[in-house]
Design a protein around this motif. Sequence first.
Motif, PDB file in Angstrom:
ATOM      1  N   ILE B 778       0.842  -1.205   0.000  1.00  0.00           N
ATOM      2  CA  ILE B 778       0.000   0.000   0.000  1.00  0.00           C
ATOM      3  C   ILE B 778       0.872   1.249   0.000  1.00  0.00           C
ATOM      4  N   LEU B 779       1.867   1.269   0.896  1.00  0.00           N
ATOM      5  CA  LEU B 779       2.686   2.477   1.017  1.00  0.00           C
ATOM      6  C   LEU B 779       3.561   2.671  -0.212  1.00  0.00           C
ATOM      7  N   LEU B 780       4.150   1.567  -0.705  1.00  0.00           N
ATOM      8  CA  LEU B 780       4.971   1.710  -1.910  1.00  0.00           C
ATOM      9  C   LEU B 780       4.106   2.185  -3.072  1.00  0.00           C
ATOM     10  N   GLY B 781       2.878   1.663  -3.132  1.00  0.00           N
ATOM     11  CA  GLY B 781       1.967   2.088  -4.186  1.00  0.00           C
ATOM     12  C   GLY B 781       1.716   3.588  -4.112  1.00  0.00           C
ATOM     13  N   LEU B 782       1.504   4.041  -2.880  1.00  0.00           N
ATOM     14  CA  LEU B 782       1.260   5.468  -2.656  1.00  0.00           C
ATOM     15  C   LEU B 782       2.491   6.280  -3.070  1.00  0.00           C
ATOM     16  N   PHE B 783       3.656   5.834  -2.599  1.00  0.00           N
ATOM     17  CA  PHE B 783       4.892   6.547  -2.930  1.00  0.00           C
ATOM     18  C   PHE B 783       5.133   6.524  -4.441  1.00  0.00           C
ATOM     19  N   GLY B 784       4.886   5.355  -5.056  1.00  0.00           N
ATOM     20  CA  GLY B 784       5.101   5.225  -6.492  1.00  0.00           C
ATOM     21  C   GLY B 784       4.202   6.185  -7.257  1.00  0.00           C
ATOM     22  N   PHE B 785       2.962   6.281  -6.808  1.00  0.00           N
ATOM     23  CA  PHE B 785       2.022   7.184  -7.463  1.00  0.00           C
ATOM     24  C   PHE B 785       2.507   8.627  -7.353  1.00  0.00           C
ATOM     25  N   VAL B 786       2.892   9.011  -6.145  1.00  0.00           N
ATOM     26  CA  VAL B 786       3.393  10.375  -5.947  1.00  0.00           C
ATOM     27  C   VAL B 786       4.615  10.610  -6.830  1.00  0.00           C
ATOM     28  N   ALA B 787       5.493   9.603  -6.905  1.00  0.00           N
ATOM     29  CA  ALA B 787       6.714   9.739  -7.706  1.00  0.00           C
ATOM     30  C   ALA B 787       6.369   9.979  -9.174  1.00  0.00           C
ATOM     31  N   ILE B 788       5.391   9.214  -9.688  1.00  0.00           N
ATOM     32  CA  ILE B 788       5.013   9.383 -11.098  1.00  0.00           C
ATOM     33  C   ILE B 788       4.436  10.775 -11.328  1.00  0.00           C
ATOM     34  N   VAL B 789       3.559  11.197 -10.407  1.00  0.00           N
ATOM     35  CA  VAL B 789       2.944  12.514 -10.575  1.00  0.00           C
ATOM     36  C   VAL B 789       4.029  13.596 -10.548  1.00  0.00           C
ATOM     37  N   LEU B 790       4.938  13.506  -9.583  1.00  0.00           N
ATOM     38  CA  LEU B 790       5.985  14.517  -9.485  1.00  0.00           C
ATOM     39  C   LEU B 790       6.866  14.495 -10.725  1.00  0.00           C
ATOM     40  N   GLY B 791       7.193  13.280 -11.190  1.00  0.00           N
ATOM     41  CA  GLY B 791       8.017  13.156 -12.390  1.00  0.00           C
ATOM     42  C   GLY B 791       7.326  13.798 -13.588  1.00  0.00           C
ATOM     43  N   ALA B 792       6.023  13.519 -13.725  1.00  0.00           N
ATOM     44  CA  ALA B 792       5.271  14.080 -14.844  1.00  0.00           C
ATOM     45  C   ALA B 792       5.239  15.604 -14.750  1.00  0.00           C
ATOM     46  N   VAL B 793       5.015  16.103 -13.523  1.00  0.00           N
ATOM     47  CA  VAL B 793       4.984  17.548 -13.334  1.00  0.00           C
ATOM     48  C   VAL B 793       6.348  18.145 -13.718  1.00  0.00           C
ATOM     49  N   GLY B 794       7.413  17.434 -13.352  1.00  0.00           N
ATOM     50  CA  GLY B 794       8.757  17.896 -13.686  1.00  0.00           C
ATOM     51  C   GLY B 794       8.956  18.023 -15.189  1.00  0.00           C
ATOM     52  N   ILE B 795       8.598  16.966 -15.919  1.00  0.00           N
ATOM     53  CA  ILE B 795       8.767  16.996 -17.378  1.00  0.00           C
ATOM     54  C   ILE B 795       7.907  18.102 -17.983  1.00  0.00           C
ATOM     55  N   PHE B 796       6.663  18.155 -17.502  1.00  0.00           N
ATOM     56  CA  PHE B 796       5.742  19.165 -18.014  1.00  0.00           C
ATOM     57  C   PHE B 796       6.308  20.567 -17.785  1.00  0.00           C
ATOM     58  N   GLY B 797       6.810  20.793 -16.585  1.00  0.00           N
ATOM     59  CA  GLY B 797       7.347  22.108 -16.252  1.00  0.00           C
ATOM     60  C   GLY B 797       8.493  22.489 -17.168  1.00  0.00           C
ATOM     61  N   VAL B 798       9.426  21.577 -17.343  1.00  0.00           N
ATOM     62  CA  VAL B 798      10.601  21.893 -18.143  1.00  0.00           C
ATOM     63  C   VAL B 798      10.231  22.103 -19.605  1.00  0.00           C
ATOM     64  N   MET B 799       9.368  21.251 -20.134  1.00  0.00           N
ATOM     65  CA  MET B 799       9.005  21.401 -21.539  1.00  0.00           C
ATOM     66  C   MET B 799       8.218  22.693 -21.747  1.00  0.00           C
ATOM     67  N   SER B 800       7.310  23.005 -20.822  1.00  0.00           N
ATOM     68  CA  SER B 800       6.561  24.263 -20.951  1.00  0.00           C
ATOM     69  C   SER B 800       7.532  25.438 -20.949  1.00  0.00           C
ATOM     70  N   TYR B 801       8.499  25.353 -20.051  1.00  0.00           N
ATOM     71  CA  TYR B 801       9.458  26.430 -19.930  1.00  0.00           C
ATOM     72  C   TYR B 801      10.256  26.569 -21.221  1.00  0.00           C
ATOM     73  N   VAL B 803       9.514  25.653 -24.177  1.00  0.00           N
ATOM     74  CA  VAL B 803       8.668  26.164 -25.251  1.00  0.00           C
ATOM     75  C   VAL B 803       8.477  27.671 -25.087  1.00  0.00           C
ATOM     76  N   SER B 804       8.194  28.108 -23.858  1.00  0.00           N
ATOM     77  CA  SER B 804       7.927  29.534 -23.673  1.00  0.00           C
ATOM     78  C   SER B 804       9.180  30.351 -23.994  1.00  0.00           C
ATOM     79  N   GLN B 805      10.366  29.776 -23.728  1.00  0.00           N
ATOM     80  CA  GLN B 805      11.601  30.489 -24.010  1.00  0.00           C
ATOM     81  C   GLN B 805      11.896  30.546 -25.507  1.00  0.00           C
ATOM     82  N   ARG B 806      11.276  29.638 -26.236  1.00  0.00           N
ATOM     83  CA  ARG B 806      11.657  29.548 -27.645  1.00  0.00           C
ATOM     84  C   ARG B 806      10.511  29.891 -28.580  1.00  0.00           C
ATOM     85  N   VAL B 807       9.550  30.648 -28.062  1.00  0.00           N
ATOM     86  CA  VAL B 807       8.399  31.015 -28.878  1.00  0.00           C
ATOM     87  C   VAL B 807       8.843  31.664 -30.195  1.00  0.00           C
ATOM     88  N   THR B 808       9.810  32.574 -30.070  1.00  0.00           N
ATOM     89  CA  THR B 808      10.272  33.283 -31.261  1.00  0.00           C
ATOM     90  C   THR B 808      10.846  32.309 -32.281  1.00  0.00           C
TER      91      THR B 808
END
Lengths: 121, 902
Positions: B778-801, B803-808
């Motif tokens: 149960i706990l590993l599942g919870l931690f794993g889920f949090v890890a995936i969400v954080l990882g996804a947020v990380g990728i999303f953040g960097v790619m958004s950034y 893209v925003s830096q390279r709009v031109t």
Amino acid sequence: MRKKLPRPEGHLPLHPQVFHVLLALGDGTCHGYGIIQAFEALTQGRETLLPGSLYGTLSRMVNAGLIEEVDSPPVQTSGGPPRRYYRATAYGREAARAESERMERLLAVARARKLAPKGVR
Amino acid sequence: MSLAGKRRDREGGSAGYGGGFWTVAYRLALMAHPREWRDRYLDEATEAFAGGVARRRSKSGLVALRYAIRALADAVLAGCRERMRAGRRAETGAKKVGAHRFLDTLRVDLLYAHRKLFKDPGFTLPVLITLALGIGANTAIFTVVDGVILKPLPYRDADRIIQVREIAPQGFGFTVSPPNFRSLRDQARSLEDATAYRETLLTLTGGEVPEAIWGVRVSAGFFEFLGAPPALGRSFLPEEDEAGAHPTVILSHGAWQRRFGGSPSTLGSTVVLDGVSRTIVGVLPRRFRFAEGDPEVWLPQEFTERDVSLRGRHFLQVLARLRPGTNLETALEEMRTIWSGLEEEYPETNTGWGVTAFPLLQYVVGGARTPLLVLLGAAGLVLLIACANVANLSLARVERRGREMAIRSALGGSRTRLIRQLLTEHLVLGITGGVLGLGLAYLAVDRLLLLFRGHLPRADDVGVNGAVLLFTFIISIGVGVLTGLAPVVQGTRNDLFAALRTTVHRLGEAWGRGRVRGTFVIVEVALALMLVMGTGLVLNSFVRLTRVDLGFQKENLLTGQILLPEARYQTAEERALFFQTLSDDLERHGEVVAAAAVGVLPLTGSYTHVFTVPGAPEDAKWQAEDRLVTPGYFRTMRIPLLAGRVFQETEGAGAPLVAVVNEALAHQLYPEGGAVGRRVMFKGSPSEESWEIVGVVGNTRQFGVRSESPPTLYRPHSQINPPSSMAVVVRASDSPRDLVATLREAVRDVDPALPIHQLSTMEDLVSASLTSERVVLILLGLFGFVAIVLGAVGIFGVMSYTVSQRVTEMGVRIALGGAPRDVLTMVVRQGMTLAALGVVLGMLGSLALGRLLTDVLYGVEPADPMTLGAVTALIALVSLAACILPARRAAAVDPAESLRSE
């Protein structure tokens, strides 16, 4: 060594805490805790002075010549810590009077704008 | 007027207003004021505060509370203002001492950091939530680890207490026989002292219904050994070690409170246990804990003549205390010498028996250690991922603040000063996150313990304490530094011109920064993969464990333990008859498919015997689990018959002796087959008759779901001296829970004075034996889920950034005829490259760390390719999803718009 003081009006508007201290002192002599008690009594407990900021204010008021420390306390009554006693200077009372006048003028404006509380003369 | 000269004597000044909580808190808050101020006003201000609280308290507590809080805030804020004034005075006037100055700068930094963070909730909130969750998870798990593994046991010189076990000829640990215990106690020089105990189930009568309670039989001096003599009354006397002394009992504090209302007159009164009236001679201290299940009563050993003479009967748990300065190894060596001496002296009973010992703490914690450490490690990974995420958020923020930093350094702010400011901000974040995390952990620990459903040793010792606070403080500081480093390096090397230019677009630079942030993403993905891989492996094992063929059908079975008091069931015939009658009566009920009794239920324990076969060499012998059963046992459990036959109703006392073996034992004895019809003989038993093997049945798991089925031998309970305690198993046609009343009634019909212990369905027993695996999952599942969400947020953040830096740049590409689709592909490719690097790194990490999981896994290799494949696919999918959104935005760039902003 007292420096030349500016005109009392130069202090206006008075910081509320400064004004409150002058009100509480009136023409008596009092220590910090006494000032707090007196002020609460005068305002029926609706207003209060907080000790954390009061003593710094007192120290600055002394420096500004609005109040002065009385060297030897008249009689140490209760068994608290040693206390400093203060008295408003004539200059300080002058500043308080100027502040009251300023407020009175503001109150007149408020009355004209019908912003003053009802029942005030 | 010089005020400094008027400093007054403050001696004795603190009298008169006491030291209540609020006063102490207020004095602490006043520490925010500069030293000079405190010297002059501390006592006066405290007095005024205390007076203010007292005046309001006489009106109402709430008013006083509100005042106190306001006054505290006022004290801190005024203190900071006072310090800033003092700082300004100092800067314009005299020089200041180094340390003083450091503190003042720190205060200014703190104030500034708070203001900055408050003003930027879009940054501060997600960061605090992330850190609070990460630190909270770590603190919660650490609290449990601390209570269970780290804290010393609450006994005298607990670090020198060892548990001594014998080793059976087959190599597994075993209880100690009383004569061997006495030999150890008398001969071992490296031991200061030794004592023995054994847990036992007892029937308490005298109330409305007979009641089953846990008890422990202990040697004289046991409580003194642990440093916990009874709080009331006396300990057991040496003569009470032998049977025949006046029967006595000592109560646990809980039992004394519950059953006797804590009355001191309890001493000297009696209780009836297993039909014996015992005088209460003592009550244990309130905080005393020993053994699982919090036993209610403590009895003296009362060894019989038989107990102390038969070296082959092993049933004692032995504790010993090492002499100061002796280590476990030396003691073990001496014990081994003693045991080989015993082997020579008593070859009949001691041949092949060895001895082992380990710290008591290790014995108590047992199997809980590895899962807890695995969870702590997993929580650590989550925190690292959280840190990487926060560092990334912070990098972006530093870049947004590039102009502020540049202006500050242009106006003469030194680089060190800027670094300090940034680090302070991160420390504030770390510590605030830590405080929030501590709160979360405080709430979570109880729920965590509930998850274990009573299967965690030392759960009573778990709680937030100084060690936990220190741990949280250290990781909070660590998190602050860790998340602050990258932004500090990045933020303070900004070159002035670039930052002060108003346009944001700096193509090359964006890439440079992107690289740092990309690295964080790679690390995040790698850590997330490792964590999810661990979760996957544990899930895989758990599924396997639930599917293990136990060798019997666990569904629809109700079980309970029945203990026949020896006073009323003295002969073997009486005991045998009781269980046979009960089984027969139960089978007459409509909803009962079958019923039987067995000495030891599968999955719950061990009872072994050494035997030999006729014609084997003199010293050849075998050992097997010995199960005494009523004839209907195999039918009730649905254990398949592989050869021969099972027992018949007629095979009782007097009939030819028969036995049934399981497949494992049959194979061990006769690898070529043909076990049926052979005979076995038991050594050391009073009669050396031989027993004919009449059948072979399937293997069943005896020690737990994880342990392979041991060689097992079944014998009819009526053909030997049956134990006074047996487990009843009832197979229901429907839900076994519906049979509880039927079972109770059936027992009452045979003997109204008997309670049923440990009533449970077989499925619950199986499920309970997997508790720690379930919690880890149960706990590993919870931690794993949090890890995936954080990882996804990380990728999303960097790619958004990015893209925003390279709009031109995107705009130019599209204006020059690039298809939006190509832009989309390009962004996705970039994001997925980061993810792929992370996946590779994570795989390597999993392979390196996987073996740490070996102990918790079952039937799965740490490098299981199926799990690795599935986890990789999952991470890749989530990464892709996290890239798509920014990529679509990039592809939707309007070239005209992006170039016009130039």
